[in-house]
Design a protein around this motif. Structure first.
Motif, short mmCIF file in Angstrom:
data_model
loop_
_atom_site.label_atom_id
_atom_site.label_comp_id
_atom_site.label_asym_id
_atom_site.label_seq_id
_atom_site.Cartn_x
_atom_site.Cartn_y
_atom_site.Cartn_z
N ILE A 56 -7.71 -28.20 -16.94
CA ILE A 56 -9.09 -28.66 -16.76
C ILE A 56 -9.08 -30.17 -17.05
O ILE A 56 -9.67 -30.73 -16.13
N ALA A 57 -8.58 -30.50 -18.45
CA ALA A 57 -8.45 -31.87 -18.59
C ALA A 57 -7.83 -32.82 -17.66
O ALA A 57 -7.98 -34.11 -17.48
N GLY A 58 -6.73 -32.38 -17.16
CA GLY A 58 -5.94 -33.09 -16.34
C GLY A 58 -5.21 -33.82 -16.75
O GLY A 58 -4.27 -34.60 -15.94
N THR A 59 -4.91 -33.89 -17.91
CA THR A 59 -3.88 -34.94 -18.74
C THR A 59 -3.62 -34.47 -20.26
O THR A 59 -4.52 -33.60 -20.62
N VAL A 60 -2.45 -34.73 -20.55
CA VAL A 60 -2.15 -34.31 -21.84
C VAL A 60 -2.36 -35.56 -23.01
O VAL A 60 -2.22 -35.50 -24.17
N ARG A 61 -2.93 -36.67 -22.21
CA ARG A 61 -3.11 -37.73 -22.97
C ARG A 61 -4.77 -37.81 -23.63
O ARG A 61 -5.39 -38.73 -23.73
N SER A 83 6.59 -37.40 -16.09
CA SER A 83 5.54 -36.24 -15.72
C SER A 83 5.79 -35.16 -16.76
O SER A 83 6.82 -34.91 -17.37
N CYS A 84 4.91 -34.23 -16.91
CA CYS A 84 4.75 -33.11 -18.06
C CYS A 84 4.32 -31.93 -17.56
O CYS A 84 3.25 -32.07 -16.50
N SER A 85 4.39 -30.96 -18.31
CA SER A 85 3.67 -29.67 -18.03
C SER A 85 3.35 -28.87 -19.47
O SER A 85 3.80 -29.36 -20.33
N VAL A 86 2.32 -28.29 -19.10
CA VAL A 86 1.84 -27.58 -20.55
C VAL A 86 1.87 -26.30 -20.12
O VAL A 86 1.45 -25.69 -18.99
N LEU A 87 2.79 -25.33 -20.81
CA LEU A 87 2.86 -23.93 -20.43
C LEU A 87 2.98 -23.03 -21.34
O LEU A 87 3.22 -23.27 -22.64
#
Length: 80
Positions: A68-73, A34-38
């Protein structure tokens, strides 16, 4: 929606609180990364919490865009 968790070290080492139990279980059972964007100045495994293994540093507007995108993919520069 979005909420303010806090400033400074509130999110360091999981001080923002644990993930939902079902979500944490799904991550563990699926052996998921799992990941986060911060928007912070530190990037290390477990910074947000013990279940979050990957962290990406970004500007505050990009943090919101990925939320908003809900994903980093996704490529937020080319995909709506």
């Amino acid at each position: 929606g979005f909420n303010l968790v806090g400033y400074g070290c509130t999110t360091c080492i999981g001080n923002s609180g644990p993930l939902d139990t079902d979500l944490a279980k799904a991550i563990a059972d699926g052996d998921l990364v799992s990941c986060s964007v911060l928007s912070g100045n530190r990037n290390f495994e477990g910074r947000i919490g013990p279940d979050i293994k990957a962290n990406y540093l970004a500007s505050p507007p990009l943090v919101v865009a990925y939320a908003i995108a809900g994903t980093v993919r996704t490529n937020i520069t080319t995909e709506p």
